[in-house]
Scaffold this active site. Sequence first.
Site, PDB file in Angstrom:
ATOM      1  N   ARG A   1      23.004 -12.833  -0.080  1.00 47.32           N
ATOM      2  CA  ARG A   1      22.178 -11.975  -0.921  1.00 47.32           C
ATOM      3  C   ARG A   1      23.051 -10.882  -1.533  1.00 47.32           C
ATOM      4  O   ARG A   1      23.147 -10.772  -2.739  1.00 47.32           O
ATOM      5  CB  ARG A   1      21.054 -11.401  -0.042  1.00 47.32           C
ATOM      6  CG  ARG A   1      20.068 -10.543  -0.750  1.00 47.32           C
ATOM      7  CD  ARG A   1      18.904 -10.175   0.161  1.00 47.32           C
ATOM      8  NE  ARG A   1      19.280  -9.264   1.239  1.00 47.32           N
ATOM      9  CZ  ARG A   1      18.401  -8.711   2.071  1.00 47.32           C
ATOM     10  NH1 ARG A   1      17.117  -8.975   1.981  1.00 47.32           N
ATOM     11  NH2 ARG A   1      18.813  -7.887   3.017  1.00 47.32           N
TER      12      ARG A   1
ATOM     13  N   HIS B   1      23.713  -8.314   7.431  1.00 44.91           N
ATOM     14  CA  HIS B   1      22.304  -8.533   7.748  1.00 44.91           C
ATOM     15  C   HIS B   1      22.132  -9.940   8.303  1.00 44.91           C
ATOM     16  O   HIS B   1      22.685 -10.899   7.769  1.00 44.91           O
ATOM     17  CB  HIS B   1      21.464  -8.343   6.477  1.00 44.91           C
ATOM     18  CG  HIS B   1      20.009  -8.134   6.753  1.00 44.91           C
ATOM     19  ND1 HIS B   1      19.545  -7.335   7.775  1.00 44.91           N
ATOM     20  CD2 HIS B   1      18.905  -8.615   6.142  1.00 44.91           C
ATOM     21  CE1 HIS B   1      18.213  -7.331   7.765  1.00 44.91           C
ATOM     22  NE2 HIS B   1      17.799  -8.095   6.788  1.00 44.91           N
TER      23      HIS B   1
ATOM     24  N   ARG C   1      19.748  -1.198  13.352  1.00 41.19           N
ATOM     25  CA  ARG C   1      18.842  -0.793  12.254  1.00 41.19           C
ATOM     26  C   ARG C   1      17.442  -1.301  12.569  1.00 41.19           C
ATOM     27  O   ARG C   1      17.178  -2.500  12.504  1.00 41.19           O
ATOM     28  CB  ARG C   1      19.304  -1.403  10.926  1.00 41.19           C
ATOM     29  CG  ARG C   1      20.656  -0.926  10.463  1.00 41.19           C
ATOM     30  CD  ARG C   1      20.930  -1.397   9.040  1.00 41.19           C
ATOM     31  NE  ARG C   1      20.762  -2.821   8.850  1.00 41.19           N
ATOM     32  CZ  ARG C   1      21.729  -3.717   9.007  1.00 41.19           C
ATOM     33  NH1 ARG C   1      22.949  -3.342   9.346  1.00 41.19           N
ATOM     34  NH2 ARG C   1      21.485  -5.001   8.804  1.00 41.19           N
TER      35      ARG C   1
ATOM     36  N   TYR D   1     -19.123 -12.658  -5.946  1.00 41.51           N
ATOM     37  CA  TYR D   1     -18.589 -13.491  -7.035  1.00 41.51           C
ATOM     38  C   TYR D   1     -18.536 -14.954  -6.623  1.00 41.51           C
ATOM     39  O   TYR D   1     -18.148 -15.270  -5.496  1.00 41.51           O
ATOM     40  CB  TYR D   1     -17.162 -13.047  -7.375  1.00 41.51           C
ATOM     41  CG  TYR D   1     -17.054 -11.731  -8.088  1.00 41.51           C
ATOM     42  CD1 TYR D   1     -17.615 -11.538  -9.358  1.00 41.51           C
ATOM     43  CD2 TYR D   1     -16.355 -10.680  -7.503  1.00 41.51           C
ATOM     44  CE1 TYR D   1     -17.481 -10.321 -10.001  1.00 41.51           C
ATOM     45  CE2 TYR D   1     -16.219  -9.462  -8.152  1.00 41.51           C
ATOM     46  CZ  TYR D   1     -16.783  -9.286  -9.406  1.00 41.51           C
ATOM     47  OH  TYR D   1     -16.659  -8.100 -10.047  1.00 41.51           O
TER      48      TYR D   1
ATOM     49  N   CYS E   1     -13.804  -8.513  -3.093  1.00 43.81           N
ATOM     50  CA  CYS E   1     -13.732  -7.990  -4.459  1.00 43.81           C
ATOM     51  C   CYS E   1     -12.561  -7.016  -4.562  1.00 43.81           C
ATOM     52  O   CYS E   1     -11.853  -6.761  -3.588  1.00 43.81           O
ATOM     53  CB  CYS E   1     -15.015  -7.252  -4.819  1.00 43.81           C
ATOM     54  SG  CYS E   1     -16.511  -8.187  -4.491  1.00 43.81           S
ATOM     55  N   MET E   2     -12.407  -6.421  -5.755  1.00 41.17           N
ATOM     56  CA  MET E   2     -11.305  -5.483  -5.950  1.00 41.17           C
ATOM     57  C   MET E   2     -11.426  -4.273  -5.015  1.00 41.17           C
ATOM     58  O   MET E   2     -10.441  -3.850  -4.424  1.00 41.17           O
ATOM     59  CB  MET E   2     -11.277  -5.025  -7.416  1.00 41.17           C
ATOM     60  CG  MET E   2     -10.039  -4.216  -7.748  1.00 41.17           C
ATOM     61  SD  MET E   2     -10.006  -3.663  -9.468  1.00 41.17           S
ATOM     62  CE  MET E   2      -9.717  -5.176 -10.347  1.00 41.17           C
ATOM     63  N   ASP E   3     -12.651  -3.742  -4.868  1.00 39.55           N
ATOM     64  CA  ASP E   3     -12.817  -2.487  -4.123  1.00 39.55           C
ATOM     65  C   ASP E   3     -13.803  -2.584  -2.969  1.00 39.55           C
ATOM     66  O   ASP E   3     -14.057  -1.584  -2.306  1.00 39.55           O
ATOM     67  CB  ASP E   3     -13.324  -1.384  -5.070  1.00 39.55           C
ATOM     68  CG  ASP E   3     -12.635  -1.433  -6.422  1.00 39.55           C
ATOM     69  OD1 ASP E   3     -11.400  -1.329  -6.430  1.00 39.55           O
ATOM     70  OD2 ASP E   3     -13.327  -1.625  -7.437  1.00 39.55           O
TER      71      ASP E   3
ATOM     72  N   LYS F   1      12.240   2.275   4.610  1.00 36.74           N
ATOM     73  CA  LYS F   1      12.003   1.844   3.230  1.00 36.74           C
ATOM     74  C   LYS F   1      10.517   1.526   3.033  1.00 36.74           C
ATOM     75  O   LYS F   1       9.780   1.355   4.008  1.00 36.74           O
ATOM     76  CB  LYS F   1      12.867   0.615   2.938  1.00 36.74           C
ATOM     77  CG  LYS F   1      12.547  -0.589   3.797  1.00 36.74           C
ATOM     78  CD  LYS F   1      13.658  -1.647   3.713  1.00 36.74           C
ATOM     79  CE  LYS F   1      13.330  -2.858   4.579  1.00 36.74           C
ATOM     80  NZ  LYS F   1      14.492  -3.728   4.773  1.00 36.74           N
TER      81      LYS F   1
HETATM   82  C1  LIG Z   1      14.688  -4.145   6.080  1.00 42.96           C
HETATM   83  C2  LIG Z   1      16.024  -4.212   6.678  1.00 42.96           C
HETATM   84  C3  LIG Z   1      16.208  -3.953   8.053  1.00 42.96           C
HETATM   85  C4  LIG Z   1      15.064  -3.782   9.019  1.00 42.96           C
HETATM   86  O1  LIG Z   1      14.556  -5.042   9.381  1.00 42.96           O
HETATM   87  P1  LIG Z   1      13.454  -5.202  10.503  1.00 42.96           P
HETATM   88  O2  LIG Z   1      13.288  -6.661  10.640  1.00 42.96           O
HETATM   89  O3  LIG Z   1      12.215  -4.539   9.987  1.00 42.96           O
HETATM   90  O4  LIG Z   1      13.973  -4.531  11.732  1.00 42.96           O
HETATM   91  C5  LIG Z   1      17.498  -3.888   8.527  1.00 42.96           C
HETATM   92  N1  LIG Z   1      18.558  -4.086   7.705  1.00 42.96           N
HETATM   93  C6  LIG Z   1      18.409  -4.365   6.391  1.00 42.96           C
HETATM   94  C7  LIG Z   1      19.617  -4.590   5.547  1.00 42.96           C
HETATM   95  C8  LIG Z   1      17.147  -4.457   5.840  1.00 42.96           C
HETATM   96  O5  LIG Z   1      17.014  -4.758   4.532  1.00 42.96           O
END
Ligand SMILES: *Cc1c(COP(=O)(O)O)cnc(C)c1O
Length: 382
Positions: free
Chosen positions: A143, A173, A230, A274, A321-323, A40
């Site tokens: 969540r 999770h 995961r 700045y 700064c920004m850039d 992601k």
């Molecule tokens: C982002 C996420 C992960 C990965 O988590 P890490 O800490 O980067 O390994 C796994 N499961 C879910 C549901 C997540 O949202």
Amino acid sequence: MDRHVTKRSWVEVSLGTLRRNYELYRASLPEKAEIMAVVKADAYGHGDREVARMLEENGVRFFAVSNIDEAERLRNAGITGKILILGYTPPEEAYRLSVLGITQALLSEEYAAALAAEVRKPEFAEKCAPLLCEFAIDTGMNRIGLDAENPRHSGEVIRKYREILGIDGIFTHLCVADTDTESAVAFTEKQLSLFNGVMDAVRDLHLPYCHCLNSAGGRTYSCAPYAFARLGIILYGLKPDRANVLPAGIKPAMTWKAVVSMVKDFHPGETVGYGRTFRAEKEMRIATIAAGYADGYPRALSNRFYVLLHGKRARIVGRICMDQMTVDVTDIPETAMGDAAVLLGEDSGETITADDVAKVTDTIGYEVICDIASRVPRVHVD
Ligand SMILES: *Cc1c(COP(=O)(O)O)cnc(C)c1O
């Protein structure tokens, strides 16, 4: 670098390091356990297409993203494995999920009902392939997901929608698996036991994909009862929590660079930037670097951190700064226009990690790498 990249500020991503991180982590898991690569947010800023392609070539069959646009990008990049969307997709996008063959997380009973209503519409039934879904289970993160404290009800909901929504898995999770205090460990164990309770309630359905371990959980708990772990942050070579110890050999995969655009001598009393927050007390040499907060470099590091030039620390002077930003190179006199400063990564034995930055700005390494702006090109090297 095989394609032209403007050398202003850019991120080099080592696919070789990513591959080794994956292999090292994999080697630490029981033999049959697999990995779902969490890609992601553009693979945490590393470039999701390149990262997913490399991983698929190396045997990864499962990927996770946050939304349907990320999922579609991976399919268009030729990824054929299972792609799970972990978050919300508007139910009216059901047809797109079906066409792309993407697995959607079911966030609640209400969400499942809304998605099922779409699937029951005659135009869906005529035109579209069956959906693929996994039900999220809430074991304490509070969540998304069905309440694991009531496994019987969760089981009934899964059964009710299994056919119409093509449910082939459940997942939960963990919310404190990065912490090793007694109370945190007890909470994680409670979460795992609640999840196992829901797995038991649907055991007769033989759902092939039941999973719960993130990077942090995979440090301690066996993946054996689950389909896969995961894996996000560890893949990219960072720690879930700064206090964690990574398996030996796991390294950050990205190096963030920006060029020196000007070098200037300062006399006592002159100020920079700045707000005139930095005043030279002596003869100094200051270099301007072509990156700023619009590139994702935290402005909170103004006067508080450093970059690397010629393998040495050059502290940031004045406000970011920004850039652009300015750094003290009085003790690095060889610094010249066009030199590449390292903002994150290694240079001749000195290293700056996203965790080092996060410590100063009071956040986590995840946020530092995800904040690197899309205007900073990603260059993939082996
Ligand atoms: C982002 C996420 C992960 C990965 O988590 P890490 O800490 O980067 O390994 C796994 N499961 C879910 C549901 C997540 O949202």
